[in-house]
Design an enzyme around this catalytic site. Sequence first.
Site, PDB file in Angstrom:
ATOM      1  N   LYS A  41       0.828  -1.201   0.000  1.00 23.94           N
ATOM      2  CA  LYS A  41       0.000   0.000   0.000  1.00 23.94           C
ATOM      3  C   LYS A  41       0.865   1.255   0.000  1.00 23.94           C
ATOM      4  O   LYS A  41       0.636   2.176  -0.786  1.00 23.94           O
ATOM      5  CB  LYS A  41      -0.922  -0.015   1.224  1.00 23.94           C
ATOM      6  N   ARG A 110      -3.419   2.894   8.663  1.00 28.67           N
ATOM      7  CA  ARG A 110      -3.686   1.575   8.062  1.00 28.67           C
ATOM      8  C   ARG A 110      -2.430   0.740   7.963  1.00 28.67           C
ATOM      9  O   ARG A 110      -1.341   1.261   7.754  1.00 28.67           O
ATOM     10  CB  ARG A 110      -4.203   1.728   6.629  1.00 28.67           C
ATOM     11  N   GLY A 119      -7.787  -7.613   4.516  1.00 22.33           N
ATOM     12  CA  GLY A 119      -8.633  -7.675   5.705  1.00 22.33           C
ATOM     13  C   GLY A 119      -8.013  -8.369   6.898  1.00 22.33           C
ATOM     14  O   GLY A 119      -8.669  -8.591   7.901  1.00 22.33           O
ATOM     15  N   MET A 121      -5.276  -7.426   8.709  1.00 23.49           N
ATOM     16  CA  MET A 121      -4.761  -6.563   9.783  1.00 23.49           C
ATOM     17  C   MET A 121      -5.716  -5.388   9.993  1.00 23.49           C
ATOM     18  O   MET A 121      -6.788  -5.358   9.417  1.00 23.49           O
ATOM     19  CB  MET A 121      -3.353  -6.126   9.434  1.00 23.49           C
ATOM     20  N   ARG A 354      -3.665  -1.721  -6.177  1.00 21.05           N
ATOM     21  CA  ARG A 354      -2.778  -2.887  -6.066  1.00 21.05           C
ATOM     22  C   ARG A 354      -3.201  -3.909  -7.120  1.00 21.05           C
ATOM     23  O   ARG A 354      -4.310  -3.824  -7.666  1.00 21.05           O
ATOM     24  CB  ARG A 354      -2.855  -3.503  -4.673  1.00 21.05           C
ATOM     25  N   HIS A 474     -13.371 -29.499   9.531  1.00 26.74           N
ATOM     26  CA  HIS A 474     -13.572 -30.858   9.026  1.00 26.74           C
ATOM     27  C   HIS A 474     -14.192 -30.837   7.627  1.00 26.74           C
ATOM     28  O   HIS A 474     -13.690 -31.458   6.693  1.00 26.74           O
ATOM     29  CB  HIS A 474     -14.470 -31.622  10.007  1.00 26.74           C
ATOM     30  N   GLU A 772      11.366 -44.502   0.979  1.00 24.72           N
ATOM     31  CA  GLU A 772      10.412 -44.027   1.988  1.00 24.72           C
ATOM     32  C   GLU A 772      11.002 -44.056   3.393  1.00 24.72           C
ATOM     33  O   GLU A 772      10.321 -43.738   4.365  1.00 24.72           O
ATOM     34  CB  GLU A 772       9.168 -44.925   1.990  1.00 24.72           C
ATOM     35  N   SER A 791      11.465 -43.861  -6.651  1.00 25.78           N
ATOM     36  CA  SER A 791      10.347 -42.934  -6.537  1.00 25.78           C
ATOM     37  C   SER A 791      10.204 -42.595  -5.054  1.00 25.78           C
ATOM     38  O   SER A 791      10.049 -43.490  -4.225  1.00 25.78           O
ATOM     39  CB  SER A 791       9.066 -43.589  -7.061  1.00 25.78           C
ATOM     40  N   GLY A 793       8.561 -41.824  -1.894  1.00 25.80           N
ATOM     41  CA  GLY A 793       7.260 -41.876  -1.230  1.00 25.80           C
ATOM     42  C   GLY A 793       7.352 -40.895  -0.072  1.00 25.80           C
ATOM     43  O   GLY A 793       7.656 -41.268   1.062  1.00 25.80           O
ATOM     44  N   CYS A 858       6.215 -39.611  -5.656  1.00 22.02           N
ATOM     45  CA  CYS A 858       4.804 -39.976  -5.797  1.00 22.02           C
ATOM     46  C   CYS A 858       4.018 -39.765  -4.509  1.00 22.02           C
ATOM     47  O   CYS A 858       2.865 -40.138  -4.407  1.00 22.02           O
ATOM     48  CB  CYS A 858       4.668 -41.417  -6.273  1.00 22.02           C
ATOM     49  N   TYR A 878      10.616 -36.755 -12.749  1.00 19.51           N
ATOM     50  CA  TYR A 878       9.166 -36.546 -12.822  1.00 19.51           C
ATOM     51  C   TYR A 878       8.560 -36.373 -11.435  1.00 19.51           C
ATOM     52  O   TYR A 878       9.180 -36.713 -10.420  1.00 19.51           O
ATOM     53  CB  TYR A 878       8.479 -37.712 -13.551  1.00 19.51           C
TER      54      TYR A 878
HETATM   55  C1  PEP Z   1       4.246 -42.457   0.194  1.00 17.78           C
HETATM   56  O1  PEP Z   1       4.517 -42.999   1.255  1.00 17.78           O
HETATM   57  O2  PEP Z   1       4.585 -41.301  -0.105  1.00 17.78           O
HETATM   58  C2  PEP Z   1       3.405 -43.161  -0.801  1.00 17.78           C
HETATM   59  C3  PEP Z   1       3.168 -42.616  -1.963  1.00 17.78           C
HETATM   60  O3  PEP Z   1       2.864 -44.332  -0.394  1.00 17.78           O
HETATM   61  P1  PEP Z   1       1.533 -44.444   0.495  1.00 17.78           P
HETATM   62  O4  PEP Z   1       0.938 -43.084   0.593  1.00 17.78           O
HETATM   63  O5  PEP Z   1       0.655 -45.394  -0.223  1.00 17.78           O
HETATM   64  O6  PEP Z   1       2.093 -44.979   1.768  1.00 17.78           O
HETATM   65 MG    MG Z   2       4.233 -45.129   1.438  1.00 21.25          MG
END
Ligand code: PEP
Ligand code: MG
Length: 910
Positions: A41, A110, A119, A121, A354, A474, A772, A791, A793, A858, A878
């Site tokens: 501002k 302000r 909104g 502050m 802004r 929730h 993992e 990959s 996890g 993943c 990836y």
């Molecule tokens: C993970 O642990 O990140 C994963 C992809 O496997 P899951 O969520 O099935 O444990």
């Molecule tokens: Mg997992």
Amino acid sequence: MATLTETLPTETKASSIKYVYFFGGGKAEGHGKMKDDLGGKGAGLAEMTNAGLPVPPGFTIQTEACREYMRHGKASADVNRQMDGALERLEKLQGQRLGKGENPLLVSVRSGAKFSMPGMMDTILNLGLNDESVEALAKRGNNARFAYDSYRRLIQMFGSVVLEIPKHAFDEVFDAKKKQKKAKLDTDLDAKALKEVIVEYKKVVKKHAKQDFPQDAHDQLVMAREAVFRSWNNDRAKHYRRISNISDDLGTAVNVQAMVFGNLGETSGTGVGFTRNPATGANEFYGEFLMNAQGEDVVAGIRTPVPILELEKVMPKVYNQLREITTRLEKHYRDMQDFEFTIQEGRLYMLQTRNGKRTGRAAVRVAIQMVEEGLITKEEAIFRVEPNQLYDFLVPRLDEKNAKVEVLTKGLPASPGAAVGQIVFTADEAVKKAGHGASKHPVILVRAETTPEDIHGMEVAAGILTSRGGMTSHAAVVTRGMGKCCVVGAGDLGVDEKKREVRVKGQVFKEGDWISLDGTSGRVIKGKLNTLPPSPDDPEMLTFMAWAEPFRKLRVRANADIPRDAIQARAFGAEGIGLCRTEHMFFAEDRIPHMRAMIMAREEADRRTALKKLLPMQRADFVGIFKAMDGFPVTIRTLDPPLHEFLPRREDLLVEIAVLEATKPKSPKLKELHKVLTRVEELHEFNPMLGHRGCRLGITYPEITEMQARAIFEAAVAVAKDGIKVLPEVMIPLTGTLKEMANQAAIVRRVAEEVFTEKKQRVEYMVGTMIELPRAALVADEIAKEAEFFSFGTNDLTQTTFGFSRDDINKFLPAYLEEGILKQDPFAVLDREGVGQLVRMATERGRKTRPNLKVGICGEHGGEPSSVEFCHMTGLNYVSCSPYRVLTARLAAAQAAASDQLKVEGGRTK
Ligand code: PEP
Ligand code: MG
């Protein structure tokens, strides 16, 4: 943060820091690029002043003063000195004195941080009024009502913001006065009544704050300044920063500005607007205003504002000037502007400008149009859309063209999209009314708030509406996971679940009445609007993506377990499957009995019999997924969860057994249940997440891995025989040692050869692992001897690195966020410092052994923009995420790469 002020006590030594920047008289000490110091501002006010626009003069106290205040609990002598100097200058320029004399100067105070936090502050208007200056103001404007109204507003705002008096204490006084005077509207109270309100308000202040409302205008200013500093750390602001990824260390600037009044009569007014439509992106002047009103009247919804185009009729000259100024501002900032203005007795003043917040659709359209208009380049356009905003294209929306739209109220836009349906008040009723299949019927579940007990109703409802709860309630969290439209915290709703009715705006709605929800804006609309389907192939979005995508280095895959999700993922542009959780295939009604039979078996032979029944089913699923992916790689994970997850819960079994024992003690089912119970008890683990799961299952029951490998390769060969290219990648979960990996890889490779020989056809494939566990990251060079790809996890890796249970973190996460111990939920946003270090290290170590090692992610983080950026920076190949986040991940990956190549600021951590 070590700063000058920490080492030099500012009270005794004059520092060289410039804390206060003046603007006015056509010139500003700051400029538009100083957002770090002046806040958005303040920088905007300086820039507009320098551009010769009509801006009420004032000064900005810069953010460093706020940071010092947070550290020391008070402002330094320097800040005070510089502020007093600026105030004197303002008084001279205006020919007025703050709260003194016949023509007292009044100011607004302000907040204004570097990043807009709308909104969040606090603001105080009309500062400088006291028992004396209010009389002067009344005389000068010849308008006693206006003066007393301004004074009572000051006491109210000052009381709640500075003295932290609950708002309702003032509201009660005001409402009582209205009742006493039989006034319908606030404006029906005359000067005398307002004077009485002021007397009462002062009593409220004395009672709650144990002090009088300060009569000294300078004291008011100092106290207000400090309250604005403190408001940086109010709950709303902290929460907003967390969800917007804004650093807690920045602090806010404070803008002190000469007041202009929009409520001085019929030639005065106030309004807000956008240079383009923030909902659709259409290039049209958009906004609203109110004559004879002050800003808060517009915001508070006491009076209904008028569309801004009407201003042309009311005050054509002012309207034209406003259009001319805002067009100039948009050209200057090269982005859509969100502006505030006030008209005081026919004269236009600009209060703020802004870059405007907008929906995803508007963001895309504005970016494209601005490129076409030559205002920005295509490269700049790429950064004008937040990756998460693309979700807007994947959900339905309300069709408001030619429809009568009566907005009943507005809540928080918890989960985007649109839902139209008949009201139900309980989850059971939702299930009853919603029906199945062809007779499916849309219902909206309306509740004060939802609890886990409502989940069955939430699942079948078209949308959810609650009167309580915030963005992390929730209802909000669950519906976002479901991709279902939801509006929460619509406080105007009086939900009476017993009477089965909801009251709003003086109207009563009963079960069965139609309503429409807009989860993107939070609007609750009366009646049955039509919806427009999602548009993942929206031409403008495709144009936009076509500009961004060439920069992208990361591939984007989807996590999909069944052919339907794989097809959906392809439609959103997924370039393969990064995680197929095969266990989800076993939960289907026709499969779970075989799965249970397999788990109940004590002998290998019996297990194999059960597995044989599962084999064709699993193979059929893989055929569907391979076909949908049509030549893109498909990563299939062998069984991961602990086996007890496939059996009934112990508590449920005990109840069932007790009932049967009491009613049919001879039932053969009873015997069967006792057997299941014994097995459930055998399988019980104290800590199943660290127990008999992942590759540990395949090692202890190699026939499971065998069956799964067979299903994969038989499907792959069958699809290949149809002329479709297949690239299966078999992934072993939760490995921590080379030998675990070698054990499972050997089974997979053996079965592959068996199938290829039997079917007289080979397909290319890989065997790799999930990383993992911290140990897997540490010995990644070893594991890569056997694993052809990694990959990450990151769900489990976050769990095992922090030692936080991913299922139970919510018990303490709110406190951790509140205390600032964690900045974000590490299961949502990848923790770069800890988990990220393991990701980086494992990638480097793995590639030392196998330079071409393919590495992806993943876990849930694969679709979260900041985590995607990290994956790009770490050189992953990836990311893989749920189908609905594929578009987001594609843009996040493109932006990360483009910001590298174009050397522009694209970082997601503010
Ligand atoms: C993970 O642990 O990140 C994963 C992809 O496997 P899951 O969520 O099935 O444990
Ligand atoms: Mg997992």
